[in-house]
Design an enzyme around this catalytic site. Structure first.
Site, PDB file in Angstrom:
ATOM      1  N   SER A 176      -4.101   5.737  14.315  1.00 50.82           N
ATOM      2  CA  SER A 176      -4.465   6.963  13.613  1.00 50.82           C
ATOM      3  C   SER A 176      -4.923   8.031  14.594  1.00 50.82           C
ATOM      4  CB  SER A 176      -5.592   6.663  12.621  1.00 50.82           C
ATOM      5  OG  SER A 176      -6.176   7.856  12.137  1.00 50.82           O
ATOM      6  N   ALA A 177      -4.750   9.278  14.200  1.00 55.71           N
ATOM      7  CA  ALA A 177      -5.233  10.401  15.000  1.00 55.71           C
ATOM      8  C   ALA A 177      -6.753  10.427  15.097  1.00 55.71           C
ATOM      9  CB  ALA A 177      -4.729  11.720  14.412  1.00 55.71           C
ATOM     10  N   GLY A 190       0.805  -1.209   0.000  1.00 56.55           N
ATOM     11  CA  GLY A 190       0.000   0.000   0.000  1.00 56.55           C
ATOM     12  C   GLY A 190       0.842   1.264   0.000  1.00 56.55           C
ATOM     13  N   LYS A 239      -9.597   1.211  15.269  1.00 57.41           N
ATOM     14  CA  LYS A 239      -8.223   1.513  15.665  1.00 57.41           C
ATOM     15  C   LYS A 239      -8.084   1.585  17.189  1.00 57.41           C
ATOM     16  CE  LYS A 239      -6.030   1.600  11.778  1.00 57.41           C
ATOM     17  NZ  LYS A 239      -4.980   0.578  11.530  1.00 57.41           N
ATOM     18  N   ARG A 270      -5.559  20.263   9.185  1.00 56.66           N
ATOM     19  CA  ARG A 270      -4.953  18.964   9.487  1.00 56.66           C
ATOM     20  C   ARG A 270      -3.428  19.075   9.546  1.00 56.66           C
ATOM     21  NH1 ARG A 270      -9.469  18.537  10.356  1.00 56.66           N
ATOM     22  NH2 ARG A 270     -11.011  16.982   9.679  1.00 56.66           N
ATOM     23  N   TYR A 295     -14.329   3.274  11.714  1.00 60.61           N
ATOM     24  CA  TYR A 295     -12.892   3.208  11.443  1.00 60.61           C
ATOM     25  C   TYR A 295     -12.104   3.595  12.689  1.00 60.61           C
ATOM     26  CZ  TYR A 295      -8.266   4.660   9.863  1.00 60.61           C
ATOM     27  OH  TYR A 295      -6.908   4.826   9.734  1.00 60.61           O
ATOM     28  N   LYS A 311      -9.369   1.969   5.676  1.00 59.40           N
ATOM     29  CA  LYS A 311      -9.058   3.249   6.328  1.00 59.40           C
ATOM     30  C   LYS A 311      -9.928   4.444   5.929  1.00 59.40           C
ATOM     31  CE  LYS A 311      -5.445   4.639   3.034  1.00 59.40           C
ATOM     32  NZ  LYS A 311      -6.087   5.848   2.538  1.00 59.40           N
TER      33      LYS A 311
END
Length: 335
Positions: free
Chosen positions: A127-128, A13, A155, A232, A151, A87
């Site tokens: 992930s954040a 990926g 996580k 972001r 999602y 994701k």
């Protein structure tokens, strides 16, 4: 002394391919598991072309325990970097069961095999998004987790499972909470290709630049940010890859568990990102404002001191590096 073998799940990926290159550059042997649902076998060829080194590739689904057992039986693995996951926030809202199956059941399957082969060393791709909406920015690792979509829940559940096994001394783990990966490798041979369901923001901008889409859609213009668009923390994928090497070294050498935010510590809005592309291109990018997407937050950027203190990580590339490298890659795959 033989080279340490590192298994990278999801290694074909976007993130995985760059991490594989960084591992090879640091003289690790690399094994890759990937089911190629959101990637392509050509990426494996590109990794070998860039690095001038070979890696072992297995087309396997992370939920296939027998197939993963076979990989472990054939190789003496020193650590696993677990990236294989779905994701997309939007897609997870539409199909939550698939997300829990792949992201949670897949992790459990991997951990079972690791225990069977007495392998403790794990780097976990988090992930954040696990932080959800936070009133205090930048976000530190002490912030309370507040996942808001399947999602994000997948996580945070993964983190809980790993944390419980660490407490039982069954794992030594580095949990890395990524902010927003962006950019591409300097070779222009690997990068973030657009995907209808799981596309990141830069590939979506590139689709407009190269004429695949007429206009770029900005979701939300009324956030409480300087220009009304979402802010972001974009981190170059090369920097993110280096963070994995540092985390891996900490696990292998010091056996020190850690959970860290990986970002730059700086936030950029969607409009700032578009402007950066426009400056490089010398032309305007057409965009329209749409309603906010469910699950999106106004701003999200990280505090960086803990990652620096624990593994010595500090980002070195800026938003312009991300834009220029993304354009370089896109010119190759759009040709």
């Amino acid at each position: 002394m033989s080279k340490k073998k590192i298994l990278v799940t999801g290694g074909a990926g976007y993130l995985g391919s760059h991490i594989c290159l960084e591992l090879l550059a640091n003289k690790y042997e690399v094994l890759v598991i990937d089911n190629l649902v959101n990637s392509d076998i050509s990426t494996i060829n590109s990794i070998q072309e860039i690095s001038l080194k070979k890696l072992k590739f297995y087309q396997i689904d992370i939920r296939d325990q027998k197939a993963i057992e076979k990989v472990f039986s054939e190789n003496k693995i020193s650590a696993v970097i677990h990236l294989a996951a779905l994701k997309s926030i939007t897609e997870s809202l539409e199909n939550p069961y698939e997300y829990y199956d792949v992201n949670v059941s897949g992790l459990i399957t991997l951990l079972k095999v690791m225990e069977n082969y007495r392998l403790k060393n794990l780097i976990f791709s988090s992930s954040a998004v696990v932080y959800g909406k936070q009133t205090i920015q930048p976000i530190s690792e002490k912030a309370k987790l507040s996942p808001e979509n399947p999602y994000a829940f997948s996580k945070s559940i993964g983190e809980e499972i790993i944390s419980s096994l660490v407490k039982e001394n069954k794992l030594t783990a580095g949990v890395l909470r990524y902010f927003n990966p962006a950019g591409s490798h300097e070779s222009g041979l690997i990068g973030d290709k657009p995907n209808k369901t799981q596309g990141n923001i830069i590939p979506k901008i590139l689709e407009v630049i190269f004429g695949y889409e007429k206009v770029f859609k900005i979701y939300g213009s009324d956030y409480e940010t300087p220009d009304g668009t979402g802010v972001r923390d974009y981190i170059h994928v090369d920097d993110l890859s280096k963070a994995h090497i540092l985390s891996l070294q900490k696990i292998l050498n010091n056996q020190q568990n850690h959970t860290l935010n990986i970002g730059t510590g700086k936030g950029h809005s969607v409009l700032e990102l578009i402007k950066a592309f426009e400056e490089v291109l010398g032309k305007k990018i057409p965009y329209v404002f749409e309603n906010r997407r469910e699950g999106d937050v106004a701003e999200c950027f990280t505090e960086t001191s803990l990652a620096k203190d624990i593994i010595g990580f500090q980002s070195s590339k800026d938003i312009n590096d991300m834009v220029s490298s993304s354009l370089n890659f896109a010119k190759n795959y759009s040709a």
